[in-house]
Enzyme design. Structure first.
Site, PDB file in Angstrom:
ATOM      1  N   ASN A   9       0.870  -1.175   0.000  1.00  0.00           N
ATOM      2  CA  ASN A   9       0.000   0.000   0.000  1.00  0.00           C
ATOM      3  C   ASN A   9       0.907   1.225   0.000  1.00  0.00           C
ATOM      4  O   ASN A   9       1.465   1.594   1.027  1.00  0.00           O
ATOM      5  CB  ASN A   9      -0.888  -0.044   1.259  1.00  0.00           C
ATOM      6  N   TRP A  10       1.049   1.829  -1.167  1.00  0.00           N
ATOM      7  CA  TRP A  10       1.998   2.938  -1.290  1.00  0.00           C
ATOM      8  C   TRP A  10       1.464   4.232  -0.690  1.00  0.00           C
ATOM      9  O   TRP A  10       2.201   5.213  -0.558  1.00  0.00           O
ATOM     10  CB  TRP A  10       2.343   3.185  -2.767  1.00  0.00           C
ATOM     11  N   LYS A  11       0.180   4.259  -0.375  1.00  0.00           N
ATOM     12  CA  LYS A  11      -0.449   5.470   0.181  1.00  0.00           C
ATOM     13  C   LYS A  11      -0.177   6.672  -0.746  1.00  0.00           C
ATOM     14  O   LYS A  11      -0.118   6.501  -1.953  1.00  0.00           O
ATOM     15  CB  LYS A  11       0.023   5.702   1.625  1.00  0.00           C
ATOM     16  N   HIS A  95      -9.533   1.489   4.857  1.00  0.00           N
ATOM     17  CA  HIS A  95      -8.255   1.652   5.565  1.00  0.00           C
ATOM     18  C   HIS A  95      -8.460   2.607   6.745  1.00  0.00           C
ATOM     19  O   HIS A  95      -9.243   3.550   6.656  1.00  0.00           O
ATOM     20  CB  HIS A  95      -7.190   2.186   4.604  1.00  0.00           C
ATOM     21  N   GLU A  97      -6.811   5.006   7.784  1.00  0.00           N
ATOM     22  CA  GLU A  97      -6.597   6.425   7.473  1.00  0.00           C
ATOM     23  C   GLU A  97      -7.848   7.022   6.827  1.00  0.00           C
ATOM     24  O   GLU A  97      -8.181   8.184   7.054  1.00  0.00           O
ATOM     25  CB  GLU A  97      -5.358   6.583   6.572  1.00  0.00           C
ATOM     26  N   GLU A 167      -5.346  -4.542  10.807  1.00  0.00           N
ATOM     27  CA  GLU A 167      -4.291  -3.544  10.998  1.00  0.00           C
ATOM     28  C   GLU A 167      -4.545  -2.772  12.291  1.00  0.00           C
ATOM     29  O   GLU A 167      -5.323  -1.809  12.293  1.00  0.00           O
ATOM     30  CB  GLU A 167      -4.277  -2.560   9.824  1.00  0.00           C
ATOM     31  N   GLY A 173       2.634   2.557  10.740  1.00  0.00           N
ATOM     32  CA  GLY A 173       3.584   3.639  10.530  1.00  0.00           C
ATOM     33  C   GLY A 173       4.303   4.070  11.795  1.00  0.00           C
ATOM     34  O   GLY A 173       4.972   5.103  11.821  1.00  0.00           O
ATOM     35  N   SER A 213       3.467  -1.882  10.389  1.00  0.00           N
ATOM     36  CA  SER A 213       4.926  -1.992  10.568  1.00  0.00           C
ATOM     37  C   SER A 213       5.467  -3.387  10.278  1.00  0.00           C
ATOM     38  O   SER A 213       6.406  -3.843  10.931  1.00  0.00           O
ATOM     39  CB  SER A 213       5.341  -1.531  11.976  1.00  0.00           C
ATOM     40  N   GLY A 234       2.823  -0.995   4.285  1.00  0.00           N
ATOM     41  CA  GLY A 234       2.892   0.419   3.953  1.00  0.00           C
ATOM     42  C   GLY A 234       4.332   0.844   3.713  1.00  0.00           C
ATOM     43  O   GLY A 234       4.889   0.640   2.629  1.00  0.00           O
ATOM     44  N   GLY A 235       4.952   1.397   4.737  1.00  0.00           N
ATOM     45  CA  GLY A 235       6.303   1.961   4.622  1.00  0.00           C
ATOM     46  C   GLY A 235       7.305   1.047   3.917  1.00  0.00           C
ATOM     47  O   GLY A 235       8.037   1.490   3.024  1.00  0.00           O
TER      48      GLY A 235
HETATM   49  P1  PGA Z   1       2.835   0.452   7.640  1.00  0.00           P
HETATM   50  O1  PGA Z   1       1.373   0.655   7.019  1.00  0.00           O
HETATM   51  O2  PGA Z   1       3.375  -0.842   7.085  1.00  0.00           O
HETATM   52  O3  PGA Z   1       3.605   1.641   7.193  1.00  0.00           O
HETATM   53  O4  PGA Z   1       2.670   0.386   9.137  1.00  0.00           O
HETATM   54  C1  PGA Z   1       0.500  -0.428   6.816  1.00  0.00           C
HETATM   55  C2  PGA Z   1      -0.822   0.075   6.266  1.00  0.00           C
HETATM   56  O5  PGA Z   1      -1.299   1.118   6.722  1.00  0.00           O
HETATM   57  O6  PGA Z   1      -1.417  -0.539   5.365  1.00  0.00           O
END
Ligand code: PGA
Length: 251
Positions: A9-11, A95, A97, A167, A173, A213, A234-235
């Site tokens: 997930n590149w956001k 998600h 966010e 999640e 993050g 993470s 994500g990251g």
């Molecule tokens: P993260 O994000 O790996 O940066 O914690 C995961 C996500 O929000 O899908």
């Protein structure tokens, strides 16, 4: 019987040029990977370019949101038709966010999930508790409400197309990962809810990803848990080498 699925997930990251360089890196190692299902979810602006680059590979294309409507006056929204035109296969929905910053509720997530399934797109449906929920002992209550609300009225046979991502919001993050025991416990709990909603067979086949993470250093341990069937990254998906290592941890 559940094939591991690792999705990036590149956001809101990567220009088109940056996306090209990341996908070139991924293709070198993962173009023919079939033992783990590999998905990348770029921002909308890079979808066309990435789609073209993935055409001759096993890597699948996903995106990070989708409108619940078909077409019309919905300023700023993207429809299933537009996504399918670009060969998008997976859609991340609900998600944390989007739930947090854009006030998406289970009602809307559920509408989007139904629309995706109706149009043969596979939803990756995100659920997870916040730190205050966990500290108050409300993890199960919060996760159960999200699972039941987001996946309401989906027939058992359609669950083959659904992926759930657990999640914990406090782990996204932040560098704080849930321990593999903490994650396994909630994954088993989610599978139990699905069993109660639509029966044994659908629950046993449902893939549940962990997200928060996940990185090369902890991926193997998390992915070795019996109810953890993949990762939503994500990251660590923004760097080709770290994403490749996570995929390899799932082999
Ligand atoms: P993260 O994000 O790996 O940066 O914690 C995961 C996500 O929000 O899908």
């Amino acid at each position: 019987m559940r094939k591991t699925i690792i999705a990036g997930n590149w956001k809101m990251n990567k220009t088109i040029a940056e996306a090209v360089s990341l996908v070139e890196g991924l293709k070198r190692e993962l173009a023919d990977c079939v033992d783990v299902e590999v998905v990348v979810c770029p921002p909308f602006t890079a979808l066309k370019t990435v789609s073209d680059m993935l055409a001759d590979t096993q890597i699948k294309l996903g995106c990070q949101n989708m409108s619940s409507e078909d077409d019309g006056a919905y300023t700023g929204e993207i429809s299933h038709t537009m996504l399918k035109e670009l060969f998008v296969r997976y859609v991340i929905l609900g998600h944390s966010e989007r739930r947090d910053y854009y006030k998406e509720t289970d009602f809307w997530v559920n509408r989007k999930v139904k629309k995706a399934l109706e149009k043969n797109l596979r939803p990756i449906v995100c659920v997870g508790e916040k730190l205050k929920d966990r500290e108050a002992g409300n993890t199960e209550k919060v996760v159960e409400a999200q699972v039941r609300g987001s996946l309401a009225d989906i027939p058992a046979e359609q669950f083959e197309e659904v992926v759930v991502a657990y999640e914990p919001v406090w782990a996204i993050g932040t560098g704080k990962t849930a321990t593999s025991e903490q994650a396994q416990e909630v994954h088993a709990f989610i599978r139990g809810i699905i069993r109660d909603m639509v029966g044994d067979q659908a629950a046993a086949g449902l893939r549940i990803q962990y997200g928060g993470s996940m990185k090369p250093a902890n991926a193997k341990e998390l992915l070795s848990q019996p109810d953890i069937d993949g990762g939503l990254i994500g990251g660590a998906s923004l760097d080709a080498n770290s994403f490749i290592s996570i995929v390899k941890a799932g082999l």
